[in-house]
Each structure stands twice: as C-alpha cells, then as structure tokens.
Design a protein around this motif. Sequence first.
Motif, short mmCIF file in Angstrom:
data_model
loop_
_atom_site.label_atom_id
_atom_site.label_comp_id
_atom_site.label_asym_id
_atom_site.label_seq_id
_atom_site.Cartn_x
_atom_site.Cartn_y
_atom_site.Cartn_z
N TYR A 280 -4.43 9.16 7.63
CA TYR A 280 -4.94 7.82 7.35
C TYR A 280 -5.73 7.33 8.56
CZ TYR A 280 -4.98 2.75 6.51
OH TYR A 280 -5.36 1.45 6.33
N SER B 201 6.35 10.15 9.59
CA SER B 201 4.92 9.95 9.81
C SER B 201 4.65 9.94 11.31
CB SER B 201 4.45 8.61 9.20
OG SER B 201 4.69 8.58 7.81
N THR C 248 4.39 1.23 -0.44
CA THR C 248 5.59 1.90 0.08
C THR C 248 6.39 1.01 1.03
OG1 THR C 248 4.53 2.88 2.04
CG2 THR C 248 4.33 4.08 -0.03
N ILE D 245 -0.76 13.31 -0.76
CA ILE D 245 0.03 12.61 0.25
C ILE D 245 1.49 13.03 0.17
CG2 ILE D 245 0.86 10.34 1.00
CD1 ILE D 245 -1.79 9.16 0.08
N TRP E 273 2.78 5.58 5.70
CA TRP E 273 3.29 5.92 4.36
C TRP E 273 4.79 6.06 4.51
CZ3 TRP E 273 0.15 5.58 0.23
CH2 TRP E 273 0.67 5.95 -1.01
N GLY F 251 -1.06 1.70 1.18
CA GLY F 251 0.25 2.04 1.75
C GLY F 251 1.25 0.91 1.70
N TYR G 54 -7.97 7.74 3.26
CA TYR G 54 -7.00 8.83 3.25
C TYR G 54 -7.72 10.17 3.16
CZ TYR G 54 -3.36 5.33 2.41
OH TYR G 54 -2.51 4.26 2.53
#
Length: 797
Positions: free
Chosen positions: A354, A475, A401, A428, A469, A398, A359
């Motif tokens: 990202y 991440s 999430t 993703i 994410w 995002g 993305y």
Amino acid sequence: MYPSSLLIYHTLYTSTVMAEAHQAVAFQFTITPEGINLHLSYQALNQIYLSGLRSWKKRISRIRNRIIKGVYPASPSSWLFVVIPILAVMYMQSDPSLGLIDKIREHLPLSLSLSAQGQTLLSALVFSTLLWLSLILTLRFCLKLLLSYHRWMFELHGRISTKTKVWATLVRLLSGRKPLLYSYQMSLPHLPVPPIKDTLERYLESVKPMLSAAEFQRMTKLAAEFENSLGSRLQRYLKLKALWATNYVSDWWEEYVYLRGRGPIMVNSNYYGMDFLYVTPTANQAARAGNTITALFLYRRKVNREELKPSRIPGTVIPLCAAQCERIFNTTRTPGEETDVLQHWQDSEFVAVYHRGRYFRLWVYHAGRLLSPREIQYQIQMILDDPSPPFPGEDKLGALTAGNRVPWARVRKQYFSSGVNKKSLDCIEKAAFFVTLDDQEEGMMGEESSGNLGRYAKSLLHGKCYDRWFDKSFSIVVYKNGKSGLNAEHSWADAPIVAHLWEYTLATDKFQLGYMTDGNCRGEVRHFLPHPQRLNWDIPAEVQAQIFDSLAVAQALADDVDCYVFPFREFGKGLIKKMKTSPDSFVQLALQLAYYRNKGAFCLTYEASMTRLFREGRTETVRSCSNESCDFVHALDAEEDREHCLKLFQKAAEKHQNLYRLAMTGSGIDRHLFCLYVVSKYLGAESSFLKEVLSEPWRLSTSQTPVQQMELFDLVNHPEFISLGGGFGPVADDGYGVSYIIMGEEMISFHVSSKHSCTVTDSRKFGCQISQAMMDQMSLLSPDFRTPTQGSPDKRS
C-alpha cells in the motif's frame, strides 16, 4: 482526454501488462494452408520449468520432513540399526523374533511368487520394521512422560534434587541431536484440567486484596455454592473434552475471545513491534523495504523447511510448542457476520503493498528464484515513483478492516465476492504479508524523544486507520525516513511468535544482508523482471459510504488512545540479578507500586504467561496483584523500616514467581474458569459466580516482550542496536496497558497505553510513576544506589 498523470500511468500499466502477457505465453500455434505453424517461447518455458522445479522441491522437502518428524525421537537411519542385527542373528540360524517371523511369513500375500529365502527375508524386514516402530512409540511415550514433569520449575536455584538431575539427563538423551521445528509436537503433553477446588481457592486468594471483608465473604459463599452444584457437572464435561481434544482451551480461546468479537480489532486486538531505538540502518525507504521483505521471506523459508531450532525454556532443553508458527505467513482473518475465520494458504510468491491510497501486488519470486534485496528495492522504488491516483474509494478501503466486523462482513460478501474486486481482494488476503510504505517520518527524533516515541507507537498501532490491512496475520510498515515496524493480528498467534520473527528480521536486515555505503541494498538488478501490478477496484457508492462509516468508528477509537513510550536507562536486568531477584518479578512489583500511587488502590492485574510447555498451548493469566505484593507496597509507601520492607519485597517476589510457574504448568485460574463458562453456555446453565468472575475488569494489563535470540545481537560491542520491543492498546476503558522488554543488561523499555476519554488515567504520568517506583525499589535493595535528583517526578505524584 486523460489527465497527464493518468496518461503516464495508463502507458506504464498497458506496457507492463503486455510484457507480462507476452512472457506468460509459452507457445502459440496457427493453422495455415501449409500446415500448423508452432512458435515456442523458450524464455517462458524456462520460467515455467524453474517455477515447477521449485514447487516439486518444496513437496519433496515436506515429505522428507514428515518422515523425520514421524519417527522422532529416533531417526530414519535408526531402522538399519534394528534390521541389520536381526538379519545377522538369523544368518547364524537363530530366531530373534520367538516365532513371529514365521507367523508373518504364513500370512504374506506374495508367498506363492517368492522363493522360501525371499519369503524369510521379507518377513524379517516386516518384523524389523514393526519392532522399530514399536521402539519409536515407546521412546515417544517416555519423552512425553518426561516432559510432563514440571516440579523442576519449583526448585530453588542451586538446590536441584537428584530426581530432577536424573530427569534432565534422560530428557537430553531422548531429545535427539538435530530436531526440526515441529519434531517435539507429538511428544508434548496435553494441558491438564486442574481440580476445580484448587482453582477456586487460588481465585479467592487473588481477589482478596481488592475486596472488603463483606464482599470477600459473599464471593467465598458464591464459589462454594458453584463448586458443590453446577461446577462439578461442568468439570466432568471439561475433562471429557480434555480426553479427546489436543488442548482443551486453545480452540475455544481462539474462537470466543478473538474470532467472535464483533468490535474493531484495530487497537482492541492488534499489537505492534518497533524498530531499533537508536539506529536506522538506512534512510532509503525503498532499500529498507527491500531488505526487510527479503529477511521475512528467508524466515518463511526456514519455517517451511523446519530449519528453525525449536524454542525452549531459556537455559534448558525443555521444548515449547511450535504449532503457532504454521500460520505466520499467507494468513488472513476474514470477517463473518457471527464469527470471523482464519484462512491460511500453503504458499504465496507475492506481497501486497500500500502506498498513498493505491494497492499493488509485488512478486518476490521470479522463475522459482527469490529476488535479491536490490531487485525488490528496485520494484519498491517503482511503486514510490508511480504517479497514478487511487481509484474512487480505493484510498481509504483499508478502513473496512479497522471498523466493526459485521458491516465489513456484509460488504465483503455482497461487493467483493466476484469480479475485479474479488480478484484484487484475493491478492491482498493471499499475500505472504502486507506492506505499507508510509509517507510519514517516525522514530526517536529531536529533543522530545518520548513524545515522538508515543506518536511512533500510535502510528504502528493504528496509523491513519485506513493505511494498514488489519486482517492480515502481520503488516510491515516502512516509513519515509527508513524507520520500520510491524502490526500483528492477535487471533492466530501470541506475541512471542511474532517477536521471534521480528528479532530475526531486524538482525538479518542489518547484520547479514546489510547496505552499501550509499544506503542502497546490495546486489544487482535484472531489469526484465515483471513490474509491480496495480490492483484494480470497482467500488460503488454504497461501499464508499460504509468505508467512511467504518473510518469514523476507527478514527474515534484511534484518537482516544494515549501512548507513552520510554526507555528506562537507570539500570537493567544486570543490576537486578545482582540483587538475586527475578527481573520480571521486580518489574511487576514496581507496576503494583506505581498503580497504587496513581489510583490510591489496587486492582486485578493481568500478566500474560505462556502454556507452550503443552501441545497447542497459548497463554494463561498471572494475577500479579497478590496479598504479598499489597503488603510490600503499603510498607514501602508508608516508609516503614528498611529491613521489614526488604523482607516483604522478597516474600512478594517469591510469590510472584510461584504464580508464574503455576500458570506455565497448567495450574492457572482464568483459562480454567473461562472454559467452565463456555461449557455452561453450551448446556444452557446460568452461573452467577462465573458471570461475575468473567465480567471483572482488568484495569492493569501487562505483558513482557520476550527476547529469544540474543545471539543475533552483539550488544556488548554494538549496544546501539537495541530494540524498543512493542506494545498494545488499553484493555479497560479506565485502565492501563503496559508492555515492557528487558533488552540487554542496562535498559528496560516500557510502553504505556490508556484512553484520553478517561479522566482518571494519564499514560505519561503513570509512566513517570513506573520509573520512580523502579528506582525506589532499587534503593531498597541496594542502599548504594542513588536516584537522580533532577527530572524525576515525586514518587507520590
């Protein structure tokens, strides 16, 4: 007409897609009047061959590892040590099987097609193999019995019994020389269900400091009624589950504590890990990302090949369960309306990236080969230089999430289950992990280091609420100035697993891969590599509206988090150990002292312990606030006689260590009560006792970030390469979350979190009180220790 930036992107994207399509076509044929015209692309065929070769190598490696694990603690070659002696004895006209070989020969299905000698040889091999497998099962059973012995943990240092010495010798003999990562799994004991009477006694002891005499009498009565009525019935069902389940806690803990939560997982569940405190290996963002991504894939290779050494209790040969390592990579928590689901894929050759609202899919393997750090840096730089704008709704996607789980589940099902959105979402979710190229600068910068570290922590914990994410297993965040960090989702594993991964990544990044003098990654770049792919989205207005609703929920949650991070440099575990005290007990007592000075009262304290001595074990709670710790805090704060305070401190520290050992060895309180509560819900039975116990708030929630691979860091010669550890958000609305890491001999880093909306909490103030409590305790243990006279808050503030 295209705007200029869109035109540039359209040209780059079209040429990239065409190049990839050209490489993907291995052969073409056309039918002409002269016949079939066949055109082969040898480059594409070679890439297909190399990719397939890598896949087969992985399959063969898995089969090999399964065989090695299957016969552990023996080895495959040990089969020969059984077969050869038996054949030798038979050659001397003797029967070592006491007639069993003849019995096997009688029942061989191939008896008519083999000679008498061949039948005898085959029967001997079958008998030898069965004997070998029996010996393996016997050895495994013996090792399991040995690993079930935990009394060694309760023996005083330097006063080890003969029984424990013999036990340790036998464990070493049966452990094998070179175990794989998962070799011990079948030999680990199952988590036992503690007697309900013992659990209730320990529970009542733990809440006594927080209750008045009347309240404690009422709770004692409730516990007795529960034990004599519903409790014994629930206990029978729980023991039944423990007989057939691998672990009677872990599946329910994962489902009901994590996956069934319908609130945001950002802040409430996810946690973070930080970079080196004093050093940034390179200021080049693309280069740092290149080395970090490479290091993570090297770690994944070690996990896949099971080349990592099994984790053990420090200073012993006692192994810890490694089951959580299986889901580190290629794992995503997907939302559902009632419960989320953890999805894990066997392999993934790309990461999701990202940057500024866009993305990308970045392939890190080409023709079966892991790209070099310099090649990944080159690819990352292309993303950083890409001027294309986000698609409508893409930049804050995002946030879905980060908000509540039910709206995200419904939107995902309706709008991301087909077409271009499904294809991009799959990229993703199936990625090895997620990477954010952040356009901010973070770290310990300038004179106001504590404020900067607090902002750094908040950035890793929640970012802008849409540039991480949060569903991914973890991440990676790489900042504009080269600083890095990670955000991890909690349901699939606990912090020690992620900490082990992050230790390896930081050490490999700096000390093995390294950088050129100009800050770039080492190695060469092959420019014919496929370019990063932009992910396409078609996000309708309804989804965009939900994105902003989720973002509003997440932003309110993020704005409420108050983080204070500080490295405590006055002393570390070196001086604490000289005082013959456990560093963890020392810190936990300091937290009790600080909290009492902060609130004027005590509270239930959650300290995370692990139960990985057992198969599929996860965590248990150490209730660190005890009668002994309260007595010590009262005495020290009232400035009573030093000898009296010192005696109370030692008593409280010993009590804490005993509580920690009980939690580690399956005799904790909270997981047992939690599982009894789950059983009661299945049976439709109400328990006022269990309901009250599980609703009690943890106003002080603490966790130590373990340091597991000190051999990777030479802190003696390079003390600057010290990590800050990581932290988590507050658990209670009116409480504190405290994470700490005891790194090296001379520093302990603290991460304190609370909520701005609570008028009685202040993370910075509490952090200062922790620092003062640490120094006051050391002054008690060592009269020669002098606390700084400047810059330290008054201990009663």
